[in-house]
Design an enzyme around this catalytic site. Structure first.
Site, PDB file in Angstrom:
ATOM      1  N   SER A 114     -10.842  -1.016   5.108  1.00  0.00           N
ATOM      2  CA  SER A 114     -10.097  -2.006   4.331  1.00  0.00           C
ATOM      3  C   SER A 114     -10.476  -1.888   2.866  1.00  0.00           C
ATOM      4  O   SER A 114     -11.461  -1.237   2.509  1.00  0.00           O
ATOM      5  CB  SER A 114     -10.406  -3.423   4.830  1.00  0.00           C
ATOM      6  OG  SER A 114     -11.741  -3.781   4.502  1.00  0.00           O
ATOM      7  N   CYS A 115      -9.705  -2.554   2.014  1.00  0.00           N
ATOM      8  CA  CYS A 115     -10.009  -2.520   0.579  1.00  0.00           C
ATOM      9  C   CYS A 115     -11.380  -3.136   0.307  1.00  0.00           C
ATOM     10  O   CYS A 115     -12.153  -2.612  -0.506  1.00  0.00           O
ATOM     11  CB  CYS A 115      -8.921  -3.236  -0.209  1.00  0.00           C
ATOM     12  SG  CYS A 115      -8.664  -4.972   0.271  1.00  0.00           S
ATOM     13  N   THR A 116     -11.701  -4.233   0.998  1.00  0.00           N
ATOM     14  CA  THR A 116     -12.984  -4.890   0.751  1.00  0.00           C
ATOM     15  C   THR A 116     -14.149  -4.083   1.323  1.00  0.00           C
ATOM     16  O   THR A 116     -15.231  -4.051   0.736  1.00  0.00           O
ATOM     17  CB  THR A 116     -12.982  -6.314   1.332  1.00  0.00           C
ATOM     18  OG1 THR A 116     -12.495  -6.289   2.679  1.00  0.00           O
ATOM     19  CG2 THR A 116     -12.100  -7.234   0.509  1.00  0.00           C
ATOM     20  N   ARG A 127      12.578   2.246  14.165  1.00  0.00           N
ATOM     21  CA  ARG A 127      11.732   1.170  14.676  1.00  0.00           C
ATOM     22  C   ARG A 127      10.720   1.661  15.704  1.00  0.00           C
ATOM     23  O   ARG A 127       9.695   1.020  15.929  1.00  0.00           O
ATOM     24  CB  ARG A 127      12.600   0.078  15.313  1.00  0.00           C
ATOM     25  CG  ARG A 127      13.418  -0.706  14.308  1.00  0.00           C
ATOM     26  CD  ARG A 127      14.199  -1.814  14.994  1.00  0.00           C
ATOM     27  NE  ARG A 127      14.926  -2.618  14.023  1.00  0.00           N
ATOM     28  CZ  ARG A 127      14.428  -3.662  13.375  1.00  0.00           C
ATOM     29  NH1 ARG A 127      13.182  -4.041  13.618  1.00  0.00           N
ATOM     30  NH2 ARG A 127      15.155  -4.334  12.505  1.00  0.00           N
ATOM     31  N   ILE A 157       0.829  -1.203   0.000  1.00  0.00           N
ATOM     32  CA  ILE A 157       0.000   0.000   0.000  1.00  0.00           C
ATOM     33  C   ILE A 157       0.861   1.248   0.000  1.00  0.00           C
ATOM     34  O   ILE A 157       0.586   2.200  -0.747  1.00  0.00           O
ATOM     35  CB  ILE A 157      -0.970  -0.009   1.197  1.00  0.00           C
ATOM     36  CG1 ILE A 157      -1.925  -1.202   1.095  1.00  0.00           C
ATOM     37  CG2 ILE A 157      -1.765   1.305   1.250  1.00  0.00           C
ATOM     38  CD1 ILE A 157      -2.754  -1.240  -0.181  1.00  0.00           C
TER      39      ILE A 157
END
EC number: 1.2.1.72
Length: 348
Positions: free
Chosen positions: A154-156, A81, A13
């Site tokens: 989310s993408c979905t 980190r 992404i």
């Protein structure tokens, strides 16, 4: 005014966000000032330039020491980190796009803000304690200045929510089921190897693999009225990009398949232009690769049973469409504070 963003996590992404920014012509609106990624600069530059799913990047890409050059633009490379050590204040970062997939709760967002960022946008659903969850095209107008830590869902979820809204507004949804037929992801194995999910111990290229999904929870996060009225399952298939979603809903008003298609096609040409597309061409999954829409309705697959059960098939490029929505939501978040015009931010 240009929104200054930093990207935390330069994976699928994160890299596609940079590519989408340059390909969509939005560099006057958004500039990338830094990327934080544990991998080395040479690998970052190489994977930005060459991509198996999306091809060769049109812009010149090179790196020198801890700087990434995209065309004439210079982006600082970081390898921190610890979120608290990120120099967001020094760099004047307006919005951090956290694309690690690791961080996603209020505490993580607050760490970015403590480091100097004004706002944070996570590239996955995140926890329920976030200030807001946005599905661009549906609820971005609900963003407020106090929403500092936001999820882009989310993408979905971005794929199916606009279609659910359209069907519910028109016919009144009583309940529904969703099956996400998702391309393989990097949490799967190339060959059989250990994983906490025994199904994901198996080679991704050789099987259709059922996996857990929180898609039903994602639907009810945006539409609380559907709590306990949607269920979802997901399978991963041996392709590297593009997802299909099988949506079935029972509705209150009687309807014909032709009427459903007319509704969705009209929305794609009107209120949801740039977010939803509609096709009746005999296409397959690879034909939707690099498509910037959140959802592409396949009108050839619409079915209605007994006048009240609607079945639709909706496609999405789960990488490219979502990366474009990350940019859209970034501008919408900035517009609340900086009075930018985000109304025309979706460009195909």
């Amino acid at each position: 005014m240009t929104v200054r963003i930093a990207i935390n996590g330069f994976g699928r992404i994160g890299r596609n966000v940079v590519r989408a920014l340059y390909e969509s012509g939005r560099r006057a609106e958004i500039t990338v000032v830094a990327i934080n990624e544990l991998a080395d600069a040479a690998g970052m530059a190489h994977l930005l330039k060459y991509d198996t799913s999306h091809g060769r990047f049109a812009w010149e890409v090179r790196h020198e020491r801890e700087q990434l050059f995209v065309g004439d633009d210079v982006i600082r490379i970081l390898h921190e980190r610890t979120l608290a050590d990120l120099p967001w204040r020094e760099l004047g970062v307006d919005v951090v796009l956290d694309c690690t997939g690791v961080y996603g709760n209020q505490e993580h967002g607050e760490a970015h803000i403590a480091a100097g960022a004004k706002k944070v946008l996570f590239s996955h659903p995140g926890s329920n304690d976030l200030d807001a969850t946005v599905v661009f095209g549906v609820n971005q107008n609900q963003l407020r200045a106090e929403h500092r830590i936001v999820s882009n869902a989310s993408c979905t979820t971005n794929c199916i929510i606009p279609v659910i809204k359209l069907l519910d507004d028109a016919y009144g949804i009583e309940s529904g089921t969703v099956t996400a037929i998702h391309s393989a992801m990097n949490d799967q194995q190339v060959i059989d190897a250990y994983h906490s999910d025994l199904r994901r111990t198996r080679a991704a290229s050789q099987s259709i693999i059922p996996v857990d999904t929180k898609l039903a929870a994602g639907i009810t996060r945006i539409f609380p009225q559907f709590n306990d009225r949607f269920e979802a399952i997901a399978v991963r298939v041996p392709t590297i990009n593009v997802t299909a979603i099988d949506l079935s809903v029972t509705v209150k008003k009687p309807v014909k398949a032709s009427e459903v298609n007319q509704l969705l096609q009209k929305a794609a040409q009107g209120a949801f232009h740039g977010i939803v597309d509609y096709t009746e061409s005999p296409l397959v999954s690879i034909d939707f690769n690099h498509d910037p829409h959140s959802a592409i309705v396949d009108g050839t697959q619409t079915r209605v049973s007994g006048a009240h059960l609607i079945k639709t098939l909706v496609w999405c490029d789960n990488e490219w469409g979502f990366a474009n929505r990350m940019l859209d939501t970034t501008l919408a978040m900035a517009a609340v504070d900086f009075r930018l015009d985000a109304s025309a931010s979706t460009k195909l």
